[in-house]
Design an enzyme around this catalytic site. Structure first.
Site, PDB file in Angstrom:
ATOM      1  N   ASP A 380       0.868  -1.175   0.000  1.00  0.00           N
ATOM      2  CA  ASP A 380       0.000   0.000   0.000  1.00  0.00           C
ATOM      3  C   ASP A 380       0.906   1.227   0.000  1.00  0.00           C
ATOM      4  O   ASP A 380       1.412   1.647   1.039  1.00  0.00           O
ATOM      5  CB  ASP A 380      -0.894  -0.042   1.238  1.00  0.00           C
ATOM      6  CG  ASP A 380      -2.001   0.999   1.204  1.00  0.00           C
ATOM      7  OD1 ASP A 380      -1.821   2.021   0.520  1.00  0.00           O
ATOM      8  OD2 ASP A 380      -3.020   0.801   1.855  1.00  0.00           O
ATOM      9  N   ILE A 381       1.107   1.803  -1.180  1.00  0.00           N
ATOM     10  CA  ILE A 381       2.121   2.839  -1.382  1.00  0.00           C
ATOM     11  C   ILE A 381       1.446   4.203  -1.358  1.00  0.00           C
ATOM     12  O   ILE A 381       0.706   4.551  -2.282  1.00  0.00           O
ATOM     13  CB  ILE A 381       2.868   2.615  -2.717  1.00  0.00           C
ATOM     14  CG1 ILE A 381       3.385   1.178  -2.802  1.00  0.00           C
ATOM     15  CG2 ILE A 381       4.014   3.606  -2.863  1.00  0.00           C
ATOM     16  CD1 ILE A 381       3.976   0.815  -4.153  1.00  0.00           C
ATOM     17  N   GLU A 382       1.700   4.972  -0.302  1.00  0.00           N
ATOM     18  CA  GLU A 382       1.010   6.246  -0.128  1.00  0.00           C
ATOM     19  C   GLU A 382       1.957   7.320   0.401  1.00  0.00           C
ATOM     20  O   GLU A 382       3.080   7.044   0.821  1.00  0.00           O
ATOM     21  CB  GLU A 382      -0.163   6.077   0.844  1.00  0.00           C
ATOM     22  CG  GLU A 382      -1.189   5.035   0.423  1.00  0.00           C
ATOM     23  CD  GLU A 382      -2.439   5.097   1.278  1.00  0.00           C
ATOM     24  OE1 GLU A 382      -2.981   6.198   1.439  1.00  0.00           O
ATOM     25  OE2 GLU A 382      -2.855   4.032   1.774  1.00  0.00           O
ATOM     26  N   ASN A 383       1.451   8.550   0.388  1.00  0.00           N
ATOM     27  CA  ASN A 383       2.090   9.705   1.023  1.00  0.00           C
ATOM     28  C   ASN A 383       3.426  10.060   0.354  1.00  0.00           C
ATOM     29  O   ASN A 383       3.870   9.423  -0.578  1.00  0.00           O
ATOM     30  CB  ASN A 383       2.264   9.455   2.527  1.00  0.00           C
ATOM     31  CG  ASN A 383       2.017  10.706   3.346  1.00  0.00           C
ATOM     32  OD1 ASN A 383       2.332  11.812   2.922  1.00  0.00           O
ATOM     33  ND2 ASN A 383       1.444  10.536   4.515  1.00  0.00           N
TER      34      ASN A 383
END
Length: 512
Positions: A380-383
């Site tokens: 989950d690749i975020e920010n």
């Protein structure tokens, strides 16, 4: 902005490809520890932190406010770090310990990695927390921790105690004999039943561990087991080892090779609904209750983070095995389902950003794959630390490529945000890097919410998915059907963080 607490409780659906092996556990009867604090510097009266270590160097010793003595711990929580302070001590196997501590602040946690935890919100006065846990049959160390919560302000802790007899492993060092006569007694397209002859031990055998290669799949107390969640028409080689209460493990039994039956149904793809399950907050539902009520078989378990030194842990604080997360996973698998762990998320100390290299990150992922015999992993690749950092994007994709090569059949999923018309600049960059690196990602999952107040969540989701399909077609040269087969949707049910409403009604009698 996606807040971890809100999103993890309400994430609705991830579409992914995978099958996974079963995992279980056997528990021996515990002993009881005699009261004696085995922690060093429990009240921080030394004036320093040692041997406590704090994430992000956010811990310090202060003179006020204190609960007892003249010193206390202060944790300076930020929006991306919960200021966890921990200490590892020697413990005795198969022994019950009691952890206590006095804390002050908003949402302060006290617990043990891989075991129980508790929390309180007491911003203006110290209150006592207490939790008990039992060590495993071969466990010789435990890590206790205290931390606050993201963006909830500074917390304080004092007079932390761990009642126990101290370290040491007991006098039994003799391993059981190897089990014999391992044989298959039945099989289906997704399971294999096994039986074997009992091992002997000078004290007594407490468990049998079933392996496929180097992966421990299941632990039972008897001399038979059924390994479920297997792939159709696939060859597996099994062995069994005996284990005693002191953690001594026997040599492996004879090996038996079994090929599962062919599966039914057509098509080569495998897609599954996998609602999010988060064990680190509030009162999560029983997974089997959800399975019985909805028919869902898979869950996305959130979130695996970095507990320090590129070391994976649930929420960055709960050990991979032996705690509430493994309990939930065992329940899911016993009911015929399975899980895919989600690494990362919006907040917290993430492995992708903190592991120093792609190989180090791959090693961290492999620890989780080995712990649960996984057939799928989700990043989950975020920010800004991962999604909006092209170097970290490449590190994550390279690590996924590595673990996929080292684990034949492993499915890899990347999950990321989107605009109402498809991937943003960084989403497009992620897809392009996946193609350039030859990462062979199985599923690109978008999160169609937090658009900024959009009223037509159905239409926005459809348009975002179509935009992703077009990007996959242009980048990889796929046709429509192939592109759709590589797409996942991770939606938000109820209200999003930006007050967008998504309900089952908006999807009724509609097709994408």
């Amino acid at each position: 902005m996606r807040h971890l607490l809100g999103r993890s409780r309400r994430r609705l659906l991830a579409v992914l490809g995978s099958a996974a092996l079963a995992l279980g556990g056997a528990v021996a009867l515990p002993g009881t520890a005699h009261a004696a604090n085995v922690l060093a510097n429990p009240g921080f009266e030394s004036g320093g932190l040692s041997p406590w270590t704090c994430s992000g160097n956010l811990g310090s010793v202060v003179s006020s406010p204190v609960h007892g003595g003249s010193k206390a711990l202060q944790g300076a929580v930020t929006s991306s770090d919960n200021a966890q302070c921990s200490q590892t001590v020697a413990v005795q196997p198969n022994t019950t310990y009691k952890l206590t501590g006095w804390v002050r602040g908003s949402y302060v946690y006290l617990g043990v990695n891989g075991g129980a935890s508790t929390w309180t919100s007491s911003p203006s006065a110290y209150s006592q927390l207490s939790v008990s846990f039992t060590t495993g049959a071969s466990q010789t160390s435990a890590t206790v921790y205290v931390h606050g919560w993201y963006a909830q302000g500074t917390y304080y802790a004092d007079d932390i105690g761990l009642d126990g007899p101290g370290g040491g492993g007991g006098g039994d060092t003799q391993a059981p004999t190897a089990p014999s006569g391992l044989a298959s007694t039945g099989k289906t397209s997704s399971s294999v039943s096994l039986k074997w002859n009992a091992a002997t031990d000078n004290v007594g055998v407490t468990a049998y561990d079933i392996y496929s290669g180097a992966n421990r799949l299941l632990s039972v107390s008897g001399t038979s087991a059924t390994v479920s969640g297997l792939s159709p028409s696939t060859s597996y080689t099994f062995t069994v080892k005996a284990r005693d209460a002191a953690g001594n493990t026997s040599p492996a039994s004879n090996a038996v090779a079994v090929t599962t039956d062919a599966g039914g149904g057509g098509g080569t793809g495998f897609k599954q609904a996998a609602p999010y399950l988060y064990e680190g907050w509030g009162d999560p539902p029983s997974p089997t209750t959800v399975m019985n009520a909805t028919g869902a078989k898979w869950f996305t378990m959130a979130f695996v983070l970095d507990s320090g030194g590129c070391t994976p842990a649930w929420d960055g604080s709960r050990a991979l095995t032996g705690g509430v997360d493994q309990t939930a996973i065992n329940q899911i698998r016993s009911a015929g389902g399975d899980i895919v762990p989600s690494f990362g998320g919006w907040q917290g100390s993430k492995l992708g950003a903190n592991c120093s290299s792609a190989s180090a990150l791959a090693g961290a992922l492999q620890k989780v794959i080995d712990a649960y015999g996984l057939k799928a992993v989700d990043m989950d690749i975020e920010n800004t630390d991962e999604f909006e950092n092209e170097a970290v994007q490449a590190r994550i994709l390279t690590a996924l490529k590595t673990v996929k090569a080292n684990n034949p059949g492993l499915r890899t999923i990347v999950t990321f945000g989107t605009s109402t018309t498809g991937p943003t600049y960084y989403g497009n960059r992620l897809i392009e890097q996946a193609q350039s690196l030859g990462a062979n990602i199985d599923v690109f999952t978008i999160m169609p919410f937090d658009f900024g107040g959009g009223s037509d969540m159905y239409g926005s989701t459809v348009n975002a998915t179509e935009g992703l399909k077009n990007k996959l077609k242009s980048t990889f040269g796929w046709d429509d059907a192939t592109a759709y087969a590589h797409i996942g949707i991770s939606g938000m049910n109820g209200l999003s963080d930006q007050q967008e409403t998504t309900t089952p009604a908006i999807w009724t009698h509609k097709t994408v």
